[in-house]
Structure formats: structure tokens, C-alpha cells
Design an enzyme around this catalytic site. Sequence first.
Site, PDB file in Angstrom:
ATOM      1  N   GLU A 193      -2.101  34.451   1.538  1.00 16.76           N
ATOM      2  CA  GLU A 193      -0.725  34.434   2.037  1.00 16.76           C
ATOM      3  C   GLU A 193      -0.355  35.774   2.684  1.00 16.76           C
ATOM      4  O   GLU A 193       0.314  35.811   3.726  1.00 16.76           O
ATOM      5  CB  GLU A 193       0.233  34.110   0.889  1.00 16.76           C
ATOM      6  CG  GLU A 193       0.143  32.674   0.377  1.00 16.76           C
ATOM      7  CD  GLU A 193      -1.115  32.387  -0.433  1.00 16.76           C
ATOM      8  OE1 GLU A 193      -1.506  31.207  -0.520  1.00 16.76           O
ATOM      9  OE2 GLU A 193      -1.725  33.357  -0.968  1.00 16.76           O
ATOM     10  N   THR A 230      -3.084  48.570  -7.217  1.00 21.11           N
ATOM     11  CA  THR A 230      -2.378  47.485  -7.900  1.00 21.11           C
ATOM     12  C   THR A 230      -1.905  47.898  -9.296  1.00 21.11           C
ATOM     13  O   THR A 230      -2.601  48.602 -10.026  1.00 21.11           O
ATOM     14  CB  THR A 230      -3.289  46.257  -8.019  1.00 21.11           C
ATOM     15  OG1 THR A 230      -3.670  45.838  -6.715  1.00 21.11           O
ATOM     16  CG2 THR A 230      -2.594  45.107  -8.723  1.00 21.11           C
ATOM     17  N   GLY A 240     -23.654  16.307 -11.168  1.00 22.73           N
ATOM     18  CA  GLY A 240     -23.517  16.833 -12.526  1.00 22.73           C
ATOM     19  C   GLY A 240     -24.223  18.159 -12.723  1.00 22.73           C
ATOM     20  O   GLY A 240     -23.779  19.006 -13.508  1.00 22.73           O
ATOM     21  N   THR A 245      -3.918  38.639  -0.832  1.00 25.51           N
ATOM     22  CA  THR A 245      -4.079  37.189  -0.921  1.00 25.51           C
ATOM     23  C   THR A 245      -4.113  36.549   0.466  1.00 25.51           C
ATOM     24  O   THR A 245      -3.769  37.171   1.477  1.00 25.51           O
ATOM     25  CB  THR A 245      -2.913  36.567  -1.708  1.00 25.51           C
ATOM     26  OG1 THR A 245      -1.695  36.815  -0.969  1.00 25.51           O
ATOM     27  CG2 THR A 245      -2.793  37.160  -3.100  1.00 25.51           C
ATOM     28  N   GLY A 297      -7.370  52.824  -7.122  1.00 24.42           N
ATOM     29  CA  GLY A 297      -6.238  52.234  -7.835  1.00 24.42           C
ATOM     30  C   GLY A 297      -4.969  52.142  -7.012  1.00 24.42           C
ATOM     31  O   GLY A 297      -4.346  53.169  -6.713  1.00 24.42           O
ATOM     32  N   GLU A 313      -7.779  42.250  -2.573  1.00 30.45           N
ATOM     33  CA  GLU A 313      -7.462  43.048  -1.383  1.00 30.45           C
ATOM     34  C   GLU A 313      -6.517  42.314  -0.427  1.00 30.45           C
ATOM     35  O   GLU A 313      -6.662  42.391   0.789  1.00 30.45           O
ATOM     36  CB  GLU A 313      -8.745  43.505  -0.685  1.00 30.45           C
ATOM     37  CG  GLU A 313      -9.568  44.418  -1.580  1.00 30.45           C
ATOM     38  CD  GLU A 313     -10.646  45.180  -0.866  1.00 30.45           C
ATOM     39  OE1 GLU A 313     -10.449  45.527   0.308  1.00 30.45           O
ATOM     40  OE2 GLU A 313     -11.681  45.436  -1.490  1.00 30.45           O
TER      41      GLU A 313
END
Length: 379
Positions: free
Chosen positions: A367, A126, A340, A365, A124, A363
Site C-alpha cells: 500500500e 521502525t 498435499g 508495504t 533501525g 521496507e
Amino acid sequence: MNFEYSENQKMISQTVRDFAEKNIRPYVLEWDESQHFPADTLRALGELGLMGIVIPEEYGGSGLGYYEYITALIEIGRVDSSLALSVAAHNSLCTNHIYKFGNEEQRRKWVPKLASGQWIGSWGLTEPNTGSDAGRMQCVAKQEGEDWVINGTKNFITHGISSNITVVIARTGEPLDSHGMTAFVVERGTPGFSGGKKENKLGMRCSETAELIFDNCRIPKENVLGKVGDGFIQAMKILDGGRISIAALSLSIGQGALDASIAYSKQREQFGKPISEFQGISFKLAEMAAELEAAKLLTFQAADKLMRDGVCTKESAIAKYYASEMCVRVATEAVQIHGGYGYIKDFPVEKFYRDSKLCTIGEGTSEVQKLVIARQILK
């Protein structure tokens, strides 16, 4: 680097492929539709040694390297990328963090249970208001006597409800202080620790994503990993390996989408011949294959650097950035090749298309990867 698969890689590739075809493929659609988290399948993968691949044998792991780890993730993910995500998060985040930064007593206590698959781990960092901006986290741990008390929440956590144990990074100092965060181990069943809302996701649906909630959660000081204040520094090092995991996950999606597209293009006929014989389709397949091979080289290069030097910040960011963007492009083209049929759930590329997008977000982005790369090359 030797670009040929080693004997270990060949053996792992075949073993995992056989397992995936028998124990995963028949249930992919069912798990995806219901968002069922197949914990028993993860434990079965643990019996194959895949829940502690890079952990030494003395701690219950397989004692292998990142080449074998990447190979295993590719074989799982080409069948079900969401299950590969769970394997990756368990291995590279929770288990690896305890192994790398835990003391000998902590390693002996927790790592064998994780490496065997007996326990499932979560990690943990974020929070609802702090993704890339981890320095402003609001989950706080305060020392009270011999204990630490944690309050706050984490979100978008793989195995947030079902994990037996979590490594959580909480603020123990001032906001924006890179030495103001600490890593703690919290076992399921600890009073004040619970799972929260399970997210209803676009893709990766059988990999459980949920909140971690800490409400006056009291843990002993023995559950601190490393030094107080080193949590953020540890997390950044763990994410180097984690980015290799996401790059490998991206390879698995790209490979699965390409395999499905090749098979379909040979079977599907239009205007009296298989569509693979049309240049418009064959060129798409060629571009997909070329991008996939380039991403493989970058990923194995990052793994090689990590195993040799223990540090691969630039290389893992480049691999994660390129491979994740690659798998989105390849999955998109796979849907286009199927026409399709690529838009319906009877064909696997629909799922690869949905699953692919997470790789450009999780983990770090794309950016953020560019930011990491730029900082490295401008040093």
C-alpha cells in the site's frame, strides 16, 4: 539496458550457487525449525565478497554494481530466502547508509569491517507504534555536551540481537518534522544499548528479527551520520535501494518456487503421465514464468536507474510492489501444483510460501508502494 548476464554476473551466479548448494541447502530445514541465525555462514559469504557487493574496493567491498548484487541475492534466496534477507539488510541498509552518508573517517572506521563480513550490521527505523508513520517516532536523542543520549526502542529489526553495529534513526526535533530526525551509529557493547525480544515469525525464520533497546545510551557526536536533522531524508534515500533488495528477494523466492514446481511436475505422475503434460499444470507454470520475467525486468530497470542517476524512487517502488506481489502468487501456485506435498516441510515450496508474504510488508508495504508511485506519477 543489456538483458544478457555479464561475465561478472555469470561468475557470481555460479560461485554463489555452488556455495549455496554446499553450505546452505543441507541446513535450511534445521535453521527454519529452530530459528537459528547462521552468523558464521554470513561471515563465510563475506569472504566471497558478498557482504559489501556495491561498496568500493578501497573500503573493503567488491566494487561491483546492483546487477551483480541482484544476481547474488537470487542465487542465495532460491535456496534459502531468509538468509538472502539477512544479506540484503546488511548490504543495502546498514553498510550502504554508512557509506553514502558517513564522512571519510566514519567510512574508514566502520565500512571495511561490514563489507568483509567481519561485522554484521542492523538498521533501525521502525518502532512498535510507528511503521509507515515514521514521523511520529518516539525514540529520542538529546544532545548533552559533546555527546548524544538515545532513549527508546525499535522493533522488527533484522539482526537486532546479533549485529555488531547499528544505524538508528532517532527523533532530535519535533514530531512530524521531516528535518527533526537524525541518523546515529551505535556499536554493540555501548552502555545502554541492547537487543530485546526475538520475534517468533511465520517465515524468514533463520533471519533474526528483534528489538533494539536504548536506555540512556550515550554516544559521541562523532557518531552522527551527516547533518543533524537529515536522518529521515537519508532513510528515504536508503529505502530506494532497499526496495530493490526486496524486489530481488522476491525474485529469488519466485525462481525457487518455479524451479521446484517444474521439477516436481515432471516427476509426479497421475493417470499414467507426468502432471506437467496436463494443460491445467503447464498453464500454471507458464503464468508463473511470465510473471517472474516481468518482475526481473522491472527490478533490473530500477537498478539501472539507480546506477545511472543515483535516484530511482518511482522505479524501485514499482519493482518492489510488483515483484513482492508476484512472489506471493507464484509461491501459492507452487503449493497448489504440489498438492498435499506442497503443504508439508519435506518439500521446499512450503517454506517459499511462508517466506513470500514478508516481501509485501518489509521496507514499505504494498500500500505504501502504491502511495509512492502515485505521488511520483502525479508530480
